[in-house]
Design an enzyme around this catalytic site. Structure first.
Site, short mmCIF file in Angstrom:
data_model
loop_
_atom_site.label_atom_id
_atom_site.label_comp_id
_atom_site.label_asym_id
_atom_site.label_seq_id
_atom_site.Cartn_x
_atom_site.Cartn_y
_atom_site.Cartn_z
N TYR A 255 0.86 -1.19 0.00
CA TYR A 255 0.00 0.00 0.00
C TYR A 255 0.90 1.25 0.00
O TYR A 255 2.13 1.12 0.01
CB TYR A 255 -0.97 -0.04 1.19
CG TYR A 255 -1.97 -1.17 1.05
CD1 TYR A 255 -3.03 -1.08 0.16
CD2 TYR A 255 -1.83 -2.35 1.77
CE1 TYR A 255 -3.93 -2.13 0.00
CE2 TYR A 255 -2.72 -3.40 1.62
CZ TYR A 255 -3.78 -3.29 0.73
OH TYR A 255 -4.66 -4.33 0.56
N ARG B 69 3.26 -0.91 10.79
CA ARG B 69 3.25 -2.28 10.27
C ARG B 69 4.01 -2.28 8.95
O ARG B 69 3.79 -1.43 8.09
CB ARG B 69 1.82 -2.73 10.02
CG ARG B 69 1.73 -4.19 9.60
CD ARG B 69 0.30 -4.71 9.62
NE ARG B 69 0.33 -6.08 10.12
CZ ARG B 69 -0.46 -7.05 9.67
NH1 ARG B 69 -1.38 -6.80 8.77
NH2 ARG B 69 -0.36 -8.27 10.15
N ARG C 272 -7.41 -13.46 10.65
CA ARG C 272 -8.49 -14.40 10.30
C ARG C 272 -8.87 -15.31 11.46
O ARG C 272 -10.01 -15.76 11.55
CB ARG C 272 -8.08 -15.21 9.07
CG ARG C 272 -8.01 -14.38 7.81
CD ARG C 272 -7.34 -15.13 6.70
NE ARG C 272 -5.93 -15.38 6.99
CZ ARG C 272 -5.11 -16.09 6.22
NH1 ARG C 272 -5.58 -16.63 5.12
NH2 ARG C 272 -3.85 -16.26 6.54
N CYS D 211 -8.84 -20.36 4.23
CA CYS D 211 -9.42 -20.60 2.89
C CYS D 211 -9.57 -19.32 2.09
O CYS D 211 -9.65 -19.35 0.87
CB CYS D 211 -10.76 -21.33 3.00
SG CYS D 211 -12.10 -20.31 3.66
N CYS E 47 -13.77 -14.22 3.82
CA CYS E 47 -13.21 -12.91 4.20
C CYS E 47 -12.60 -12.17 3.03
O CYS E 47 -12.34 -10.98 3.12
CB CYS E 47 -12.19 -13.09 5.32
SG CYS E 47 -10.76 -14.08 4.84
N ALA F 178 -22.51 -28.91 5.48
CA ALA F 178 -23.85 -28.28 5.46
C ALA F 178 -24.76 -28.99 6.45
O ALA F 178 -25.48 -28.36 7.23
CB ALA F 178 -24.43 -28.33 4.05
N LYS G 15 -3.90 -28.47 2.48
CA LYS G 15 -5.35 -28.45 2.66
C LYS G 15 -5.78 -29.18 3.92
O LYS G 15 -6.97 -29.22 4.25
CB LYS G 15 -6.04 -29.06 1.45
CG LYS G 15 -6.22 -28.03 0.35
CD LYS G 15 -7.28 -28.42 -0.60
CE LYS G 15 -8.59 -27.75 -0.33
NZ LYS G 15 -9.52 -27.90 -1.44
C1 LIG Z 1 -10.35 -9.75 5.33
C2 LIG Z 1 -8.97 -9.28 5.61
C3 LIG Z 1 -8.71 -7.93 5.78
C4 LIG Z 1 -7.42 -7.48 6.07
N1 LIG Z 1 -7.21 -6.16 6.25
C5 LIG Z 1 -5.97 -5.72 6.58
C6 LIG Z 1 -5.76 -4.35 6.88
O1 LIG Z 1 -6.66 -3.55 6.85
N2 LIG Z 1 -4.49 -3.98 7.20
C7 LIG Z 1 -3.44 -4.87 7.26
O2 LIG Z 1 -2.33 -4.48 7.58
N3 LIG Z 1 -3.64 -6.17 7.00
C8 LIG Z 1 -4.87 -6.62 6.68
N4 LIG Z 1 -5.09 -7.95 6.47
C9 LIG Z 1 -3.96 -8.89 6.66
C10 LIG Z 1 -3.98 -9.46 8.08
O3 LIG Z 1 -3.77 -8.48 9.04
C11 LIG Z 1 -2.93 -10.56 8.26
O4 LIG Z 1 -1.66 -10.01 8.09
C12 LIG Z 1 -3.09 -11.73 7.31
O5 LIG Z 1 -4.44 -12.06 7.15
C13 LIG Z 1 -2.34 -12.95 7.82
O6 LIG Z 1 -2.60 -13.19 9.17
P1 LIG Z 1 -3.73 -14.24 9.66
O7 LIG Z 1 -3.26 -15.59 9.24
O8 LIG Z 1 -3.78 -14.05 11.14
O9 LIG Z 1 -5.00 -13.87 8.99
C14 LIG Z 1 -6.35 -8.41 6.18
C15 LIG Z 1 -6.62 -9.76 6.03
C16 LIG Z 1 -7.90 -10.20 5.75
C17 LIG Z 1 -8.15 -11.67 5.62
#
Ligand SMILES: Cc1cc2nc3c(=O)[nH]c(=O)nc-3n(C[C@H](O)[C@H](O)[C@H](O)COP(=O)(O)O)c2cc1C
Length: 705
Positions: free
Chosen positions: A189, A237, A335, A361, A365, A409, A446
């Site tokens: 970003y 971050r 997640r 998956c 989300c 389901a 998986k």
């Molecule tokens: C639906 C969704 C929205 C996310 N929005 C952001 C965000 O706004 N800012 C950000 O730094 N990372 C965002 N991420 C990334 C998560 O913070 C995280 O780094 C990534 O999902 C991996 O971690 P996890 O396995 O705990 O999901 C998003 C991830 C998902 C799935």
């Protein structure tokens, strides 16, 4: 297991001027559920309040734009670019504070990765990001040229203007009562676009050397401190490794950490990737638990401010270990808390087995929500975006409910119907609950699907729901039930071509069958999987086809996929598809150490099978009617059709019945869970099937049927 099993996870921590009660952070998550003008609404408050109620110590609210006009990461992200947005943000903070959590807002400008506007996007340079998409989906920033998107380098004046807007936004966040702000410098970003040597090609004071590339975030930090005071914690971050050739690697990320600490940053939130390489950025199922922890661990050695690690953290035991070993100060879950907002409480109560662990998956989300400009959902947690599932109401009167089919389901339907106080009987034709998920247990990456299978099977068993195994009831046997939910899945078919009955022509389930004999749910009466020869042709375009290719490929087989579609796996979530196609080509997803396929997979699209010969020759025909012959040891079928025999018989005898999941149309786990749980939520004493063949229990009183 006792709470003391995770003592380090539940130790308080000081971050700048604030104290957080435990080491669990919600990694910033844009749930894209704000109003169209970026203001906070009830949906967003409820979501974050649940996470706070669930015991998460520090919640970093996802990407919030400081300037709607030039960039929104998702069309309904939060905004903090006008004072009238402050009261809504205050309610959001209040909802989290009410449950003892500390909270921050992540400020983010998406730059070249804007969901909105779609044209004339600003960036550090005019470098495009072309996220791999698929024919089936309009990805937010995929296929840049096709969608007529344009990206331009920001002028120095615009850059300083945006620095001001970031500081103004931070001030609004502070006014709203948040405890901190975080800058989003990860995932490609805008801030990352300036920081990354891969994207930033500028030759002015904002490009070139590391200090020049960091000038944009450093100026923002300094301006926030002037505006909000030195005590207001500012975190950042960024990705420890960006995983793109020519982009930032860990050694430079360590230097970034030292510079940020010197600039007065209160905490570092270490992520991974930039979206040009989506695998490490939004790790799909292939990525194992804690694969990114090493980046935070290395960075932590060089700073004294708290460090958060994130990416595929699912088990409290793993999280406890990395905190205890000093590899990170906090764990960041995104997640994991969408799938189960009560993760922290369950860990603290010593009941980690109760956690509904995210299976990575990315369907609810990401694929079926943010990517196509909708609100966040979750494939395995129907409560995301649907409050009716947060506190499930008891039915007004107890009904007898038959659920036929013990896949996701069916299990979800049985679970919700039981929670509502109904008497439930679940019929499963095999000796094991799980349905199609059981075909995932043996596949690289998986096998996380088994986590969900185990969780929902546990609910069914612990609640004491009556399960009838090896039971495929006829319509007649279901007559006495008030409602029947049919979840018998898709029917595997054998297309009528010569040779289809030959013994080496098998179904994908014969290849993928789970052999985890030590699993408590294992059905010893099921046959062993079929051992295939060296060359295998897979015919079909379904999860079964993709999974069989992965399994056979890792087992060393030569695989050919044949599909009539113009693109194989157009239905597959694009980040999974990106990694899968890299693996099919003999490579791997970035950052993955998973065993590669022994040979590249050949994918033949717009092609069908017209004959299978006894000697293993298979005659193929393409869309131009050209024929070719390949010689194989096995043909694996992954083709489906609907089978409405039982449904038709039930409706004919007047039974109140609804179809859910793959029986309705072959799709994915999210569809199965959503339809099963929704059908069960509708079951009431006065239950009708409406003209769309769905259950309804609240028909206007003037209507009589
Ligand atoms: C639906 C969704 C929205 C996310 N929005 C952001 C965000 O706004 N800012 C950000 O730094 N990372 C965002 N991420 C990334 C998560 O913070 C995280 O780094 C990534 O999902 C991996 O971690 P996890 O396995 O705990 O999901 C998003 C991830 C998902 C799935």
């Amino acid at each position: 297991m006792k709470a003391s099993s995770f003592p380090h996870l539940f130790e308080p921590i000081q971050i700048g001027s604030m104290v957080v009660q435990n080491r669990i952070a919600m990694a910033p998550t844009d749930i894209s559920s704000a109003n169209a003008d970026g203001s906070v609404n009830q949906r967003s408050i409820i979501f974050h309040e649940q996470v706070a109620k669930g015991g998460t110590g520090f919640i970093i609210v996802g990407a919030t734009t400081p300037d709607r006009a030039t960039g929104r990461p998702t069309v309904t992200c939060f905004a903090a670019d006008e004072d009238p947005l402050i009261p809504g943000l205050a309610s959001l903070a209040e909802g989290m504070h009410r449950h003892g959590a500390r909270c921050a807002v992540q400020l983010q400008h998406p730059g070249r990765q804007s969901a909105w506007p779609r044209k004339d996007m600003i960036s550090a340079s005019d470098q495009v990001c072309d996220l791999p998409g698929s024919a089936g989906h309009e990805v937010i920033y995929a296929e840049v040229a096709k969608h007529g998107k344009s990206i331009r380098e920001m002028s120095v004046e615009e850059t300083y203007d945006l620095i001001d807007k970031f500081a103004e936004a931070a001030w609004r966040v502070q006014q709203a009562g948040f405890d901190a702000v975080e800058l989003h410098g990860a995932h490609g970003y805008l801030i990352a676009q300036f920081m990354s040597p891969y994207v930033n090609k500028r030759t002015d004071r904002f490009g070139g050397s590391l200090m020049n590339r960091l000038r944009f975030p450093l100026e923002i930090i300094s301006r926030i401190k002037t505006k909000c005071g030195r005590d207001f914690p500012v975190g950042i971050r960024y990705s420890g490794e960006e995983w793109m050739e020519g982009s930032r690697v860990l050694a430079e990320s360590v230097k970034v950490a030292e510079i940020m600490q010197d600039a007065g940053v209160a905490f570092l939130d270490i992520s991974a990737g930039i979206f040009d390489v989506p695998g490490p950025t939004m790790d799909p199922m292939y990525y194992s638990q804690g694969w990114n922890t090493y980046t935070a661990e290395e960075i932590k050695k060089h700073v004294t401010i708290p460090v958060i690690t994130s990416h595929t953290l699912r088990d409290p035991a793993y999280c406890e270990r990395i905190v205890a070993e000093g590899r990170t100060d906090m764990v960041g879950l995104s997640r994991g808390l969408i799938a189960d907002p009560y993760w922290a409480n369950k860990a603290k109560a010593g009941k980690p087995e109760e956690i509904r662990k995210c299976i990575s998956c990315l369907v609810g989300c990401w694929q079926e929500s943010l990517m196509i400009k909708r609100e966040c959902r979750c494939a395995i947690n129907p409560a995301v975006g649907d409050e009716r599932f947060i506190k499930i109401e008891k039915a007004s009167q107890k009904c007898s409910v038959a659920v036929v089919g013990g896949g996701p389901a069916g299990m979800e339907a049985a679970h919700i119907a039981f929670l509502r106080g109904h008497s439930v009987t679940l019929f499963e034709k095999t000796g094991e609950l799980g349905g199609a998920i059981l075909n995932c247990c043996m596949i690289n990456g998986k096998n996380k699907m088994k986590w969900y299978a185990d969780w929902i099977r546990r609910q069914v068993h612990e609640l004491g729901i009556e399960v009838k195994y090896h039971a495929a009831p006829a319509a007649q046997e279901l007559k006495g039930f008030d409602a029947v939910i049919l979840a018998t899945g898709g029917k595997l078919v054998k297309p009528e071509v010569p040779g289809i009955g030959l013994p080496f022509v098998i179904n994908y389930e014969d290849v993928l069958r789970c052999t985890m004999k030590n699993c408590e749910h294992y059905d010893p009466s099921k046959p062993e999987p079929v051992k295939c020869g060296e060359t295998v042709l897979i015919w079909g375009d379904h999860f079964g086809a993709a999974d069989a290719a992965e399994k056979l490929g890792t087992d060393g087989k030569q695989v050919i996929i044949v599909t009539e579609a113009k693109e194989f796996a157009a239905w597959l979530e694009p980040i999974h598809k990106d990694v899968m196609m890299k693996r099919f080509k003999g490579g791997n997803g970035e950052g993955l150490t998973t065993k590669k396929l022994a040979h590249p997979v050949t994918v033949l699209t717009r092609t069908t099978v017209v004959e299978i010969r006894p000697d293993g020759e298979v005659v193929l025909q393409d869309s131009e009617f050209r024929k070719t012959v390949v010689k194989v040891d096995n043909v694996v079928l992954a083709k489906f059709a609907q089978d409405d025999t039982l449904y038709d018989a039930l409706t004919a005898q007047g039974t109140t019945v609804q179809k859910v999941g793959d029986l309705k149309a072959v799709r994915n786990l999210r569809a199965a869970v959503m339809e099963g749980s929704n059908a069960a939520l509708a079951v009431e004493q006065d239950l009708w099937v409406n003209a769309n063949n769905s259950f309804i229990s609240d028909i206007p009183t003037l209507v009589t049927l």
